[in-house]
Design a protein around this motif. Structure first.
Motif, PDB file in Angstrom:
ATOM      1  N   PRO A 167      -9.019 -11.918   3.400  1.00 11.36           N
ATOM      2  CA  PRO A 167     -10.020 -11.396   4.339  1.00 11.36           C
ATOM      3  C   PRO A 167     -10.235 -12.365   5.503  1.00 11.36           C
ATOM      4  O   PRO A 167     -10.346 -13.565   5.310  1.00 11.36           O
ATOM      5  N   ALA A 168     -10.282 -11.813   6.729  1.00 15.09           N
ATOM      6  CA  ALA A 168     -10.441 -12.636   7.929  1.00 15.09           C
ATOM      7  C   ALA A 168     -11.842 -12.489   8.506  1.00 15.09           C
ATOM      8  O   ALA A 168     -12.021 -12.517   9.717  1.00 15.09           O
ATOM      9  N   ASN A 169     -12.810 -12.373   7.639  1.00 14.54           N
ATOM     10  CA  ASN A 169     -14.195 -12.248   8.069  1.00 14.54           C
ATOM     11  C   ASN A 169     -14.632 -13.531   8.778  1.00 14.54           C
ATOM     12  O   ASN A 169     -14.391 -14.630   8.286  1.00 14.54           O
ATOM     13  N   GLU A 170     -15.272 -13.390   9.935  1.00 13.87           N
ATOM     14  CA  GLU A 170     -15.667 -14.565  10.714  1.00 13.87           C
ATOM     15  C   GLU A 170     -16.630 -15.481   9.957  1.00 13.87           C
ATOM     16  O   GLU A 170     -16.661 -16.682  10.201  1.00 13.87           O
ATOM     17  N   ASP A 171     -17.396 -14.932   9.012  1.00 13.90           N
ATOM     18  CA  ASP A 171     -18.308 -15.761   8.207  1.00 13.90           C
ATOM     19  C   ASP A 171     -17.545 -16.683   7.270  1.00 13.90           C
ATOM     20  O   ASP A 171     -18.057 -17.728   6.859  1.00 13.90           O
ATOM     21  N   LEU A 172     -16.311 -16.311   6.915  1.00 15.35           N
ATOM     22  CA  LEU A 172     -15.504 -17.116   5.997  1.00 15.35           C
ATOM     23  C   LEU A 172     -14.718 -18.214   6.727  1.00 15.35           C
ATOM     24  O   LEU A 172     -14.314 -19.192   6.112  1.00 15.35           O
ATOM     25  N   ILE A 173     -14.491 -18.039   8.017  1.00 17.17           N
ATOM     26  CA  ILE A 173     -13.727 -19.025   8.790  1.00 17.17           C
ATOM     27  C   ILE A 173     -14.628 -20.224   9.085  1.00 17.17           C
ATOM     28  O   ILE A 173     -15.656 -20.105   9.730  1.00 17.17           O
ATOM     29  N   LYS A 174     -14.219 -21.379   8.587  1.00 19.09           N
ATOM     30  CA  LYS A 174     -15.016 -22.599   8.732  1.00 19.09           C
ATOM     31  C   LYS A 174     -14.608 -23.424   9.944  1.00 19.09           C
ATOM     32  O   LYS A 174     -15.438 -24.067  10.577  1.00 19.09           O
ATOM     33  N   ARG A 175     -13.301 -23.441  10.236  1.00 18.35           N
ATOM     34  CA  ARG A 175     -12.827 -24.258  11.352  1.00 18.35           C
ATOM     35  C   ARG A 175     -11.501 -23.706  11.852  1.00 18.35           C
ATOM     36  O   ARG A 175     -10.655 -23.295  11.078  1.00 18.35           O
ATOM     37  N   LEU A 176     -11.351 -23.715  13.168  1.00 17.99           N
ATOM     38  CA  LEU A 176     -10.105 -23.311  13.779  1.00 17.99           C
ATOM     39  C   LEU A 176      -9.658 -24.444  14.694  1.00 17.99           C
ATOM     40  O   LEU A 176     -10.417 -24.896  15.536  1.00 17.99           O
ATOM     41  N   ASP A 177      -8.436 -24.921  14.506  1.00 21.91           N
ATOM     42  CA  ASP A 177      -7.916 -26.028  15.298  1.00 21.91           C
ATOM     43  C   ASP A 177      -6.632 -25.567  15.993  1.00 21.91           C
ATOM     44  O   ASP A 177      -5.568 -25.506  15.382  1.00 21.91           O
ATOM     45  N   ALA A 178      -6.759 -25.206  17.281  1.00 21.40           N
ATOM     46  CA  ALA A 178      -5.609 -24.688  18.031  1.00 21.40           C
ATOM     47  C   ALA A 178      -4.527 -25.748  18.206  1.00 21.40           C
ATOM     48  O   ALA A 178      -3.341 -25.432  18.184  1.00 21.40           O
ATOM     49  N   LYS A 179      -4.910 -27.005  18.373  1.00 22.27           N
ATOM     50  CA  LYS A 179      -3.914 -28.067  18.570  1.00 22.27           C
ATOM     51  C   LYS A 179      -3.091 -28.296  17.298  1.00 22.27           C
ATOM     52  O   LYS A 179      -1.881 -28.472  17.358  1.00 22.27           O
ATOM     53  N   GLN A 180      -3.751 -28.290  16.140  1.00 20.69           N
ATOM     54  CA  GLN A 180      -3.057 -28.464  14.868  1.00 20.69           C
ATOM     55  C   GLN A 180      -2.494 -27.145  14.332  1.00 20.69           C
ATOM     56  O   GLN A 180      -1.808 -27.132  13.307  1.00 20.69           O
ATOM     57  N   ARG A 181      -2.849 -26.055  15.015  1.00 24.98           N
ATOM     58  CA  ARG A 181      -2.415 -24.715  14.626  1.00 24.98           C
ATOM     59  C   ARG A 181      -2.789 -24.410  13.175  1.00 24.98           C
ATOM     60  O   ARG A 181      -1.944 -24.072  12.348  1.00 24.98           O
ATOM     61  N   SER A 182      -4.098 -24.564  12.896  1.00 17.96           N
ATOM     62  CA  SER A 182      -4.571 -24.304  11.535  1.00 17.96           C
ATOM     63  C   SER A 182      -5.935 -23.624  11.559  1.00 17.96           C
ATOM     64  O   SER A 182      -6.699 -23.776  12.507  1.00 17.96           O
ATOM     65  N   ILE A 183      -6.180 -22.883  10.494  1.00 21.62           N
ATOM     66  CA  ILE A 183      -7.471 -22.232  10.286  1.00 21.62           C
ATOM     67  C   ILE A 183      -7.933 -22.595   8.885  1.00 21.62           C
ATOM     68  O   ILE A 183      -7.199 -22.400   7.911  1.00 21.62           O
ATOM     69  N   GLU A 184      -9.131 -23.133   8.816  1.00 24.05           N
ATOM     70  CA  GLU A 184      -9.721 -23.460   7.522  1.00 24.05           C
ATOM     71  C   GLU A 184     -10.669 -22.318   7.174  1.00 24.05           C
ATOM     72  O   GLU A 184     -11.550 -21.965   7.952  1.00 24.05           O
ATOM     73  N   ILE A 185     -10.472 -21.753   5.995  1.00 25.81           N
ATOM     74  CA  ILE A 185     -11.235 -20.571   5.601  1.00 25.81           C
ATOM     75  C   ILE A 185     -11.751 -20.730   4.168  1.00 25.81           C
ATOM     76  O   ILE A 185     -11.090 -21.331   3.332  1.00 25.81           O
ATOM     77  N   GLU A 186     -12.928 -20.197   3.919  1.00 29.32           N
ATOM     78  CA  GLU A 186     -13.502 -20.189   2.571  1.00 29.32           C
ATOM     79  C   GLU A 186     -12.942 -18.953   1.863  1.00 29.32           C
ATOM     80  O   GLU A 186     -13.319 -17.822   2.162  1.00 29.32           O
ATOM     81  N   ILE A 187     -12.010 -19.196   0.950  1.00 33.79           N
ATOM     82  CA  ILE A 187     -11.362 -18.101   0.241  1.00 33.79           C
ATOM     83  C   ILE A 187     -12.212 -17.710  -0.955  1.00 33.79           C
ATOM     84  O   ILE A 187     -12.586 -18.569  -1.764  1.00 33.79           O
ATOM     85  N   PRO A 188     -12.550 -16.414  -1.076  1.00 33.06           N
ATOM     86  CA  PRO A 188     -13.382 -15.964  -2.208  1.00 33.06           C
ATOM     87  C   PRO A 188     -12.772 -16.374  -3.553  1.00 33.06           C
ATOM     88  O   PRO A 188     -11.540 -16.355  -3.730  1.00 33.06           O
ATOM     89  N   ASP A 189     -13.642 -16.769  -4.478  1.00 36.35           N
ATOM     90  CA  ASP A 189     -13.209 -17.207  -5.814  1.00 36.35           C
ATOM     91  C   ASP A 189     -12.282 -16.183  -6.474  1.00 36.35           C
ATOM     92  O   ASP A 189     -12.557 -14.976  -6.467  1.00 36.35           O
ATOM     93  N   GLY A 190     -11.196 -16.673  -7.030  1.00 29.69           N
ATOM     94  CA  GLY A 190     -10.268 -15.849  -7.780  1.00 29.69           C
ATOM     95  C   GLY A 190      -9.242 -15.103  -6.948  1.00 29.69           C
ATOM     96  O   GLY A 190      -8.297 -14.534  -7.492  1.00 29.69           O
ATOM     97  N   LEU A 191      -9.387 -15.083  -5.651  1.00 31.56           N
ATOM     98  CA  LEU A 191      -8.464 -14.313  -4.812  1.00 31.56           C
ATOM     99  C   LEU A 191      -7.040 -14.856  -4.873  1.00 31.56           C
ATOM    100  O   LEU A 191      -6.082 -14.096  -4.912  1.00 31.56           O
TER     101      LEU A 191
END
Length: 173
Positions: free
Chosen positions: A146-170
């Motif tokens: 899920p790409a819900n904006e509430d789950l996205i914790k950090r986006l780093d365009a230079k490092q080309r990474s997205i840190e996301i809170e993945i729901p338990d068990g997914l």
């Protein structure tokens, strides 16, 4: 030489429009208009080639009528039909603080709880009510996250990474 990791896909060339080399351009991101780009990058049999834009006009929210320099006949335009169109990441990032969903293709997805890389985002599914990241893991497993904006914790365009809170068990499914 233009490297594939320095661009991202924004659309595809459709059929010619008229006899003077104008083409239908089906786009998923109008970044070429927002940052007043001079050229688009086309995939010509695996080689990324810049094509300078002479002019364009919007036909709808998803289609522009595009005229490239030196493409002056219907025959030349027809040769480009079906060609994938890309845009330079650096130009897009300079012009906007917000990244489009198309720009994050190829970013690493990181689980914010464990700090581990889950995989690489291969596409973004916008066809359902819930937006989903399609992610390919190192072991070639494809996941939908899920790409819900509430789950996205950090986006780093230079490092080309997205840190996301993945729901338990997914990730265990």
């Amino acid at each position: 030489m233009i490297k594939r990791e320095s661009v991202y896909k924004i659309g595809v060339i459709g059929k010619p429009h008229g006899v003077r080399g104008e083409l239908q351009f089906r786009f998923t991101d109008d970044v070429f208009d927002r940052c007043e780009a001079e050229y688009l990058v086309l995939d010509m049999e695996g080689i990324l080639v810049p094509f300078f834009m002479e002019e364009y006009r919007f036909r709808s929210d998803e289609v522009a009528l595009m005229k490239f320099c030196d493409i002056d006949t219907e025959e030349r335009a027809r040769e480009l039909t079906g060609t994938e169109v890309y845009f330079p990441r650096a130009m897009a990032e300079e012009s906007s603080d917000d990244l489009s969903w198309a720009q994050i293709i190829g970013f690493s997805l990181i689980d914010s709880t464990s700090g581990k890389v889950v995989g690489e985002i291969t596409s973004v599914d916008e066809t359902t009510i819930n937006l989903l990241f399609e992610v390919k893991t190192e072991s070639d497993v494809e996941l939908l996250i899920p790409a819900n904006e509430d789950l996205i914790k950090r986006l780093d365009a230079k490092q080309r990474s997205i840190e996301i809170e993945i729901p338990d068990g997914l990730l265990d499914l």
